[in-house]
Write a protein that holds these residues in place. Structure first.
Motif, short mmCIF file in Angstrom:
data_model
loop_
_atom_site.label_atom_id
_atom_site.label_comp_id
_atom_site.label_asym_id
_atom_site.label_seq_id
_atom_site.Cartn_x
_atom_site.Cartn_y
_atom_site.Cartn_z
N GLY A 52 8.48 -7.62 17.14
CA GLY A 52 9.10 -6.36 17.36
C GLY A 52 8.74 -5.22 16.44
O GLY A 52 8.75 -4.10 16.71
N SER A 53 8.02 -5.53 15.25
CA SER A 53 7.75 -4.63 14.16
C SER A 53 6.43 -4.91 13.51
O SER A 53 6.45 -6.11 13.20
CB SER A 53 8.82 -4.27 13.51
N MET A 54 5.90 -3.85 13.11
CA MET A 54 4.59 -4.28 12.32
C MET A 54 4.46 -3.15 11.17
O MET A 54 5.08 -2.25 11.38
CB MET A 54 3.09 -4.15 13.15
N LEU A 55 3.72 -3.74 10.15
CA LEU A 55 3.50 -2.76 8.98
C LEU A 55 2.08 -2.99 8.67
O LEU A 55 1.58 -3.99 8.73
CB LEU A 55 4.48 -3.18 7.82
N PHE A 56 1.49 -1.87 8.24
CA PHE A 56 -0.05 -1.91 7.70
C PHE A 56 -0.10 -1.15 6.67
O PHE A 56 0.37 -0.15 6.32
CB PHE A 56 -0.78 -1.23 8.88
N ALA A 57 -1.45 -1.44 5.85
CA ALA A 57 -1.66 -0.87 4.67
C ALA A 57 -2.28 0.35 5.23
O ALA A 57 -2.80 0.64 6.20
CB ALA A 57 -2.86 -1.54 4.00
N ASP A 58 -2.15 1.54 4.44
CA ASP A 58 -2.65 2.71 4.93
C ASP A 58 -4.27 2.73 5.23
O ASP A 58 -4.61 3.35 6.18
CB ASP A 58 -2.49 3.72 3.62
N SER A 59 -4.91 1.90 4.50
CA SER A 59 -6.37 1.84 4.66
C SER A 59 -6.54 1.33 6.15
O SER A 59 -7.90 1.56 6.53
CB SER A 59 -7.33 1.01 3.80
N VAL A 60 -5.88 0.61 6.93
CA VAL A 60 -6.23 0.07 8.10
C VAL A 60 -5.30 0.67 9.23
O VAL A 60 -5.47 0.20 10.41
CB VAL A 60 -6.06 -1.52 8.01
N LYS A 61 -4.26 1.49 8.95
CA LYS A 61 -3.56 1.83 9.83
C LYS A 61 -4.26 2.75 10.88
O LYS A 61 -5.22 3.55 10.69
CB LYS A 61 -2.45 2.96 9.03
N GLY A 62 -3.85 2.47 12.17
CA GLY A 62 -4.67 3.06 13.34
C GLY A 62 -5.64 2.55 13.97
O GLY A 62 -6.31 2.53 14.82
N ARG A 63 -6.17 1.39 12.98
CA ARG A 63 -7.44 0.69 13.47
C ARG A 63 -7.11 -0.67 13.66
O ARG A 63 -7.85 -1.32 14.77
CB ARG A 63 -8.43 0.91 12.25
N PHE A 64 -6.03 -1.33 12.96
CA PHE A 64 -5.84 -2.77 13.15
C PHE A 64 -4.55 -3.01 13.80
O PHE A 64 -3.71 -2.05 13.59
CB PHE A 64 -5.65 -3.26 11.85
N THR A 65 -4.33 -4.06 14.36
CA THR A 65 -3.06 -4.37 15.23
C THR A 65 -2.66 -5.79 15.18
O THR A 65 -3.91 -6.54 14.95
CB THR A 65 -2.98 -3.64 16.52
N ILE A 66 -1.62 -6.34 15.05
CA ILE A 66 -1.24 -7.64 14.95
C ILE A 66 -0.39 -7.89 16.14
O ILE A 66 0.65 -7.27 16.54
CB ILE A 66 -0.62 -7.81 13.75
N SER A 67 -0.32 -9.10 16.47
CA SER A 67 0.43 -9.54 17.66
C SER A 67 0.67 -11.28 17.42
O SER A 67 -0.09 -11.65 16.58
CB SER A 67 -0.24 -9.58 19.11
#
Length: 126
Positions: A56-71
Protein backbone atom coordinates in the motif's frame (compact mmCIF):
# COMPACT_ATOMS: atom_id res chain seq x y z
CA UNK A 1 15.97 -22.62 4.88
CA UNK A 2 14.98 -19.02 4.35
CA UNK A 3 16.20 -17.68 1.05
CA UNK A 4 15.78 -14.54 -1.03
CA UNK A 5 16.89 -14.82 -4.63
CA UNK A 6 17.49 -11.66 -6.62
CA UNK A 7 17.37 -11.80 -10.39
CA UNK A 8 16.97 -9.63 -13.46
CA UNK A 9 20.14 -7.61 -13.45
CA UNK A 10 22.15 -6.91 -16.55
CA UNK A 11 23.68 -4.33 -18.82
CA UNK A 12 21.53 -1.50 -20.15
CA UNK A 13 22.12 1.78 -21.92
CA UNK A 14 21.47 5.03 -20.12
CA UNK A 15 17.83 5.95 -20.42
CA UNK A 16 16.79 2.32 -20.58
CA UNK A 17 14.76 0.20 -18.20
CA UNK A 18 15.33 -2.93 -16.21
CA UNK A 19 13.19 -4.98 -13.88
CA UNK A 20 14.47 -6.93 -10.91
CA UNK A 21 12.73 -9.70 -9.02
CA UNK A 22 13.20 -11.05 -5.54
CA UNK A 23 11.68 -14.43 -4.82
CA UNK A 24 11.43 -15.70 -1.27
CA UNK A 25 11.35 -19.30 -0.19
CA UNK A 26 11.36 -21.11 3.10
CA UNK A 27 9.35 -18.41 4.80
CA UNK A 28 6.43 -16.15 4.02
CA UNK A 29 7.22 -12.45 4.18
CA UNK A 30 3.66 -11.42 3.49
CA UNK A 31 3.59 -9.34 6.68
CA UNK A 32 7.08 -7.89 6.42
CA UNK A 33 8.04 -4.72 4.66
CA UNK A 34 10.54 -5.35 1.88
CA UNK A 35 13.38 -3.16 0.75
CA UNK A 36 15.81 -2.79 -2.10
CA UNK A 37 19.37 -1.62 -1.52
CA UNK A 38 22.33 -1.14 -3.78
CA UNK A 39 26.05 -1.14 -3.37
CA UNK A 40 28.56 0.34 -5.78
CA UNK A 41 32.22 -0.76 -5.71
CA UNK A 42 33.99 0.71 -2.73
CA UNK A 43 30.81 2.26 -1.39
CA UNK A 44 28.47 1.36 1.44
CA UNK A 45 25.16 -0.34 0.85
CA UNK A 46 22.41 2.21 0.50
CA UNK A 47 18.63 2.17 0.60
CA UNK A 48 16.94 2.45 -2.78
CA UNK A 49 13.31 1.89 -1.95
CA UNK A 50 10.88 -0.11 0.10
CA UNK A 51 7.29 -1.30 0.11
CA UNK A 52 4.96 -2.03 2.99
CA UNK A 53 3.75 -5.55 3.67
CA UNK A 54 0.49 -5.02 1.82
CA UNK A 55 1.97 -3.02 -1.06
CA UNK A 56 0.00 0.00 0.00
CA UNK A 57 2.88 2.37 0.46
CA UNK A 58 6.34 2.88 -0.99
CA UNK A 59 9.34 4.95 -0.04
CA UNK A 60 12.26 5.85 -2.30
CA UNK A 61 15.62 7.47 -2.04
CA UNK A 62 15.69 10.92 -3.58
CA UNK A 63 18.16 9.72 -6.20
CA UNK A 64 15.65 7.31 -7.73
CA UNK A 65 12.35 8.97 -6.95
CA UNK A 66 10.16 9.24 -10.02
CA UNK A 67 12.21 6.67 -11.92
CA UNK A 68 11.91 3.50 -9.82
CA UNK A 69 8.86 1.72 -8.55
CA UNK A 70 8.31 -1.32 -6.36
CA UNK A 71 5.53 -3.84 -6.33
CA UNK A 72 4.93 -7.13 -4.63
CA UNK A 73 2.89 -10.23 -5.20
CA UNK A 74 2.34 -11.87 -1.85
CA UNK A 75 0.72 -14.89 -3.45
CA UNK A 76 4.04 -15.54 -5.19
CA UNK A 77 6.18 -14.34 -2.28
CA UNK A 78 7.94 -12.06 -4.75
CA UNK A 79 8.91 -8.40 -4.80
CA UNK A 80 9.77 -6.42 -7.89
CA UNK A 81 11.84 -3.34 -8.60
CA UNK A 82 11.13 -1.58 -11.89
CA UNK A 83 13.84 0.84 -12.90
CA UNK A 84 13.24 3.36 -15.64
CA UNK A 85 15.34 6.13 -17.16
CA UNK A 86 18.46 4.49 -15.80
CA UNK A 87 21.61 6.52 -15.34
CA UNK A 88 25.27 5.44 -15.15
CA UNK A 89 25.26 6.35 -11.46
CA UNK A 90 22.64 3.63 -10.91
CA UNK A 91 25.33 1.05 -11.61
CA UNK A 92 25.64 -1.20 -8.56
CA UNK A 93 24.82 -4.58 -7.13
CA UNK A 94 21.18 -4.55 -6.07
CA UNK A 95 19.91 -6.48 -3.07
CA UNK A 96 16.43 -7.16 -1.83
CA UNK A 97 15.84 -7.56 1.86
CA UNK A 98 13.10 -8.46 4.30
CA UNK A 99 12.55 -6.26 7.33
CA UNK A 100 13.17 -7.69 10.77
CA UNK A 101 9.84 -6.76 12.19
CA UNK A 102 6.33 -7.28 11.00
CA UNK A 103 4.50 -4.20 9.80
CA UNK A 104 5.47 -0.70 10.88
CA UNK A 105 6.97 2.00 8.69
CA UNK A 106 9.40 1.36 5.86
CA UNK A 107 12.88 1.59 7.28
CA UNK A 108 15.92 2.75 5.38
CA UNK A 109 18.84 1.36 7.35
CA UNK A 110 20.66 -1.87 6.59
CA UNK A 111 20.30 -3.01 10.18
CA UNK A 112 16.53 -2.94 10.01
CA UNK A 113 16.54 -5.82 7.55
CA UNK A 114 17.19 -9.42 8.50
CA UNK A 115 17.19 -11.51 5.36
CA UNK A 116 19.04 -10.58 2.19
CA UNK A 117 19.21 -11.71 -1.37
CA UNK A 118 22.53 -12.56 -2.93
CA UNK A 119 22.49 -9.46 -5.10
CA UNK A 120 22.25 -8.89 -8.82
CA UNK A 121 24.51 -6.66 -10.88
CA UNK A 122 23.04 -3.71 -12.74
CA UNK A 123 25.34 -1.89 -15.10
CA UNK A 124 24.25 1.24 -16.94
CA UNK A 125 26.49 2.43 -19.74
CA UNK A 126 26.51 5.96 -21.09
Amino acid sequence: QVQLVDSGGGLVLAGGSLGLSCAASGHSFNYNNMGWFRQAPGKERKFVGGVTWNGGSMLFADSVKGRFTISRDNAKNTVYLQMNNLKPEDTAVYFCAAARRVGGPIETTVGAYEFWGQGTQVTVSS
